[in-house]
Motif scaffolding. Structure first.
Motif, PDB file in Angstrom:
ATOM      1  N   ALA A  39      43.105  36.617  59.497  1.00 39.79           N
ATOM      2  CA  ALA A  39      42.435  37.863  59.120  1.00 39.79           C
ATOM      3  C   ALA A  39      41.548  38.367  60.245  1.00 39.79           C
ATOM      4  O   ALA A  39      41.435  39.583  60.480  1.00 39.79           O
ATOM      5  CB  ALA A  39      41.610  37.657  57.848  1.00 39.79           C
ATOM      6  N   GLU A  67      46.029  38.261  45.437  1.00 44.23           N
ATOM      7  CA  GLU A  67      44.583  38.421  45.635  1.00 44.23           C
ATOM      8  C   GLU A  67      43.828  37.164  45.205  1.00 44.23           C
ATOM      9  O   GLU A  67      42.902  36.710  45.906  1.00 44.23           O
ATOM     10  CB  GLU A  67      44.062  39.628  44.854  1.00 44.23           C
ATOM     11  CG  GLU A  67      44.482  40.978  45.412  1.00 44.23           C
ATOM     12  CD  GLU A  67      45.913  41.330  45.081  1.00 44.23           C
ATOM     13  OE1 GLU A  67      46.496  42.192  45.772  1.00 44.23           O
ATOM     14  OE2 GLU A  67      46.472  40.741  44.125  1.00 44.23           O
ATOM     15  N   GLY A  82      44.548  34.432  47.724  1.00 42.77           N
ATOM     16  CA  GLY A  82      43.887  34.737  48.985  1.00 42.77           C
ATOM     17  C   GLY A  82      42.403  34.432  48.949  1.00 42.77           C
ATOM     18  O   GLY A  82      41.803  34.102  49.986  1.00 42.77           O
ATOM     19  N   PHE A  83      41.803  34.531  47.778  1.00 47.63           N
ATOM     20  CA  PHE A  83      40.395  34.156  47.645  1.00 47.63           C
ATOM     21  C   PHE A  83      40.242  32.659  47.389  1.00 47.63           C
ATOM     22  O   PHE A  83      39.374  31.998  47.976  1.00 47.63           O
ATOM     23  CB  PHE A  83      39.749  34.939  46.499  1.00 47.63           C
ATOM     24  CG  PHE A  83      38.401  34.405  46.097  1.00 47.63           C
ATOM     25  CD1 PHE A  83      37.284  34.659  46.870  1.00 47.63           C
ATOM     26  CD2 PHE A  83      38.263  33.624  44.951  1.00 47.63           C
ATOM     27  CE1 PHE A  83      36.037  34.162  46.509  1.00 47.63           C
ATOM     28  CE2 PHE A  83      37.021  33.127  44.580  1.00 47.63           C
ATOM     29  CZ  PHE A  83      35.909  33.395  45.365  1.00 47.63           C
ATOM     30  N   GLY A  86      33.354  37.683  47.531  1.00 48.19           N
ATOM     31  CA  GLY A  86      34.684  37.844  46.957  1.00 48.19           C
ATOM     32  C   GLY A  86      34.709  37.613  45.463  1.00 48.19           C
ATOM     33  O   GLY A  86      35.377  38.349  44.724  1.00 48.19           O
ATOM     34  N   TYR A 107      38.633  45.189  44.227  1.00 42.36           N
ATOM     35  CA  TYR A 107      38.730  44.078  45.181  1.00 42.36           C
ATOM     36  C   TYR A 107      39.825  44.337  46.215  1.00 42.36           C
ATOM     37  O   TYR A 107      40.989  44.534  45.876  1.00 42.36           O
ATOM     38  CB  TYR A 107      39.032  42.760  44.463  1.00 42.36           C
ATOM     39  CG  TYR A 107      39.208  41.606  45.425  1.00 42.36           C
ATOM     40  CD1 TYR A 107      38.101  40.951  45.957  1.00 42.36           C
ATOM     41  CD2 TYR A 107      40.471  41.185  45.822  1.00 42.36           C
ATOM     42  CE1 TYR A 107      38.244  39.907  46.851  1.00 42.36           C
ATOM     43  CE2 TYR A 107      40.630  40.140  46.714  1.00 42.36           C
ATOM     44  CZ  TYR A 107      39.516  39.501  47.225  1.00 42.36           C
ATOM     45  OH  TYR A 107      39.662  38.470  48.119  1.00 42.36           O
ATOM     46  N   ASP A 156      40.540  42.377  50.078  1.00 40.49           N
ATOM     47  CA  ASP A 156      39.971  41.269  50.846  1.00 40.49           C
ATOM     48  C   ASP A 156      39.236  41.728  52.097  1.00 40.49           C
ATOM     49  O   ASP A 156      38.226  41.136  52.489  1.00 40.49           O
ATOM     50  CB  ASP A 156      41.048  40.247  51.205  1.00 40.49           C
ATOM     51  CG  ASP A 156      42.210  40.842  51.987  1.00 40.49           C
ATOM     52  OD1 ASP A 156      42.218  42.070  52.223  1.00 40.49           O
ATOM     53  OD2 ASP A 156      43.125  40.081  52.361  1.00 40.49           O
ATOM     54  N   ARG A 157      39.683  42.816  52.725  1.00 44.99           N
ATOM     55  CA  ARG A 157      39.013  43.255  53.947  1.00 44.99           C
ATOM     56  C   ARG A 157      37.607  43.803  53.688  1.00 44.99           C
ATOM     57  O   ARG A 157      36.800  43.887  54.606  1.00 44.99           O
ATOM     58  CB  ARG A 157      39.856  44.299  54.685  1.00 44.99           C
ATOM     59  CG  ARG A 157      40.174  45.565  53.902  1.00 44.99           C
ATOM     60  CD  ARG A 157      41.044  46.493  54.745  1.00 44.99           C
ATOM     61  NE  ARG A 157      41.440  47.701  54.031  1.00 44.99           N
ATOM     62  CZ  ARG A 157      42.561  47.833  53.335  1.00 44.99           C
ATOM     63  NH1 ARG A 157      43.404  46.809  53.246  1.00 44.99           N
ATOM     64  NH2 ARG A 157      42.864  48.972  52.728  1.00 44.99           N
ATOM     65  N   SER A 208      33.192  37.108  54.878  1.00 47.76           N
ATOM     66  CA  SER A 208      33.203  35.799  54.216  1.00 47.76           C
ATOM     67  C   SER A 208      33.823  34.724  55.101  1.00 47.76           C
ATOM     68  O   SER A 208      33.532  33.531  54.936  1.00 47.76           O
ATOM     69  CB  SER A 208      33.969  35.879  52.895  1.00 47.76           C
ATOM     70  OG  SER A 208      33.330  36.749  51.990  1.00 47.76           O
ATOM     71  N   TYR A 209      34.680  35.147  56.039  1.00 49.38           N
ATOM     72  CA  TYR A 209      35.294  34.160  56.935  1.00 49.38           C
ATOM     73  C   TYR A 209      34.260  33.495  57.836  1.00 49.38           C
ATOM     74  O   TYR A 209      34.528  32.410  58.372  1.00 49.38           O
ATOM     75  CB  TYR A 209      36.404  34.816  57.766  1.00 49.38           C
ATOM     76  CG  TYR A 209      37.707  34.892  57.015  1.00 49.38           C
ATOM     77  CD1 TYR A 209      38.609  33.832  57.036  1.00 49.38           C
ATOM     78  CD2 TYR A 209      38.024  36.004  56.254  1.00 49.38           C
ATOM     79  CE1 TYR A 209      39.793  33.882  56.326  1.00 49.38           C
ATOM     80  CE2 TYR A 209      39.210  36.076  55.537  1.00 49.38           C
ATOM     81  CZ  TYR A 209      40.083  35.006  55.567  1.00 49.38           C
ATOM     82  OH  TYR A 209      41.265  35.063  54.853  1.00 49.38           O
TER      83      TYR A 209
END
Length: 499
Positions: A149, A262, A265-266, A301, A314, A316-317, A322-323
């Motif tokens: 990401a 989704e 991915g979380f 998230g 929601y 993710d971007r 959060s990364y």
């Protein structure tokens, strides 16, 4: 007391030895180590960001919006933000400044994101260094740089990389305010967090994660109250933007309820982060690494997902930052694991080689047009190939006008059959279309029409204008040629005998 002459004589007899001064060019070892910890992940992120940054001269629809909106005047930009996309307003103004200084096309569009992500990687490495030592910091920075990401949004002309970098450095300001609790340090944190939230309002969830981190660390009550006052100032600054963006909520009506992709991915990074949090790590400072990183990884998230089951919001971007929490936990976990093996340097090299080999196919694919939802520039080129001067052009639905907005030269000599007011003077993203009867009349004045449309299987817009376009094409025109591009189809229609 008068000193003895004998003692004075003995003191003069002993020569004074002064330590040799260190060479000025040699920095202290600790400072040099910290520089290496910070610069290595930043350099890696910058190199990955510059690799294939043009993406084979492609640009997807969100980047197209950035490109054409940032080229508007400040007055036109202000007009637009009163009607649409106010959530990205500060970013558009920043990109307007970039294009004013240097109109470098795709490189100017994406380079700010690349530089911002390199700054974020440096900040993550420095956070790891502050909280768990240099090896954990270096590992965290490298994990962050290699995350798919992060590689993706380091090459995207949108605000998410800048928001990520801003959140990371706001976290540094938080630690500084906790370590040296003075009014000016808390004021600096509040100001930086406010600016970050104005870049994207969901950055406020990172501020909330900071508060949870202070609670988890069981810091003294005065520090928690200081954070609460700073967060209240952020909320006051953010409130007008939140109110106006809520009035423009129809612009995110395309977001669906969270599905399996989704949720996975979380959940996957969250579970990996939780597992890494179990590893022992060196503690440095009043806030432990896991107390800071876990809320930053999970809370933003999880909050958006919970809200999305009532009102879908929601993506993710929106919480890309959060990364940073994930990388801190993974870096500390890797450092603890390598400490337990007989040859840690060899283990680190082997692990890096495996990671690069595993990520290389995806990294290559990220730098192709096929990695994004669509390619308006390719659609514009397809229109040019299929048409000749005097032909008409339609966009079905009207919001598919990105090709002509980002590549107007490819449409030179063609007639827009449905447009009533252009996007810029109307203060909209895509312009305003004519009433359905006038669209029909204009369509019947041309022999050939190039239509830019969604690929098959997408829901059809049920507006009078869109129904009229489909009806006239079905009754009075026939398909002559077709070009499929990423995320769009360009079809040439003609009157019978005019193909």
């Amino acid at each position: 007391m008068v000193p003895s002459p004998a003692l004075d004589t003995a003191a003069r007899a002993v020569p004074r030895v002064r330590p040799a001064p260190a060479p000025e060019s040699a920095p202290p070892p600790r400072r040099g180590r910290r520089a290496a910890v910070v610069l290595a992940p930043a350099g890696l992120t910058l190199a990955l960001g510059l690799w294939g940054i043009r993406r084979q001269n492609s640009m997807w629809r969100d980047e197209s919006t950035t490109y054409q909106v940032a080229h508007r005047s400040v007055a036109d930009l202000w007009h637009l933000l009163g009607e649409a996309d106010v959530a990205h307003g500060l970013y558009y103004l920043l990109m307007h400044g970039v294009f004013t200084l240097w109109d470098g096309g795709l490189l100017a569009l994406r380079l700010p994101s690349t530089l911002a992500m390199a700054a974020a990687a440096a900040g993550v490495a420095l956070l790891g260094h502050r909280l768990a030592g240099p090896r954990a910091g270096l590992a965290a920075g490298v994990v962050f740089a290699l995350a798919p990401a992060v590689q993706r949004y380091a090459q995207e002309g949108r605000s998410y990389a800048l928001v990520c970098a801003a959140v990371v450095w706001c976290t540094h300001l938080l630690l500084s305010a906790v370590t040296h609790p003075r009014k000016r340090t808390w004021a600096g944190y509040a100001a930086a967090a406010s600016a970050t939230c104005l870049l994207h309002e969901f950055a406020v969830l990172a501020v909330l994660a900071h508060g949870v981190a202070l609670l988890s660390a069981r810091l003294p009550e005065p520090l928690r109250w200081a954070w609460a006052r700073a967060a209240s100032a952020v909320a006051v600054v953010l409130a007008p933007l939140a109110i106006v963006s809520q009035q423009q909520a129809s612009l995110v009506g395309w977001i669906d309820d969270p599905g399996r992709p989704e949720l996975l991915g979380f959940a996957i990074p969250a579970l990996v982060g939780l597992g890494c949090a179990m590893a022992p790590s060196a503690a440095a400072g009043p806030v432990p690494l896991r107390a800071l990183a876990l809320p930053l990884l999970i809370l933003p998230g999880a909050t958006l997902l919970a809200v999305s089951f009532i009102h879908p919001i929601y993506v993710d971007r929106y919480v890309l930052y959060s990364y940073a929490g994930f990388a801190l936990l993974a870096g500390a976990g890797l450092e603890a694991a390598l400490r337990a093996v007989p040859y840690p340097k060899a283990g680190a090299a082997a692990l890096a080689a495996v990671a690069v080999a595993a990520l290389l196919p995806y990294s290559i694919q990220l730098r192709t047009p096929q990695s994004r939802l669509d390619d308006p520039m390719a659609a514009a080129r397809a229109v040019r190939e299929l048409t000749r001067p005097g032909d008409g052009v339609l966009f079905m639905p009207a919001r598919r006008r990105e090709p002509i907005l980002s590549s107007p030269g490819e449409f030179r000599g063609l007639r827009e059959l449905a447009l009533a007011r252009h996007a810029v003077p109307s203060g909209t993203l895509h312009g305003i279309e004519l009433p359905a009867p006038r669209i029909r009349a204009r369509m019947l004045t041309v022999q050939r029409i190039a239509v830019v449309m969604d690929p098959p299987g997408r829901p059809l817009d049920d507006t009078p204008q869109e129904r009229m376009k489909r009806e006239v094409l079905d009754r009075s025109f026939r398909r002559c040629a077709e070009r499929e591009v990423r995320g769009m189809v360009v079809v040439l229609y003609a009157r019978p005998g005019a193909c």
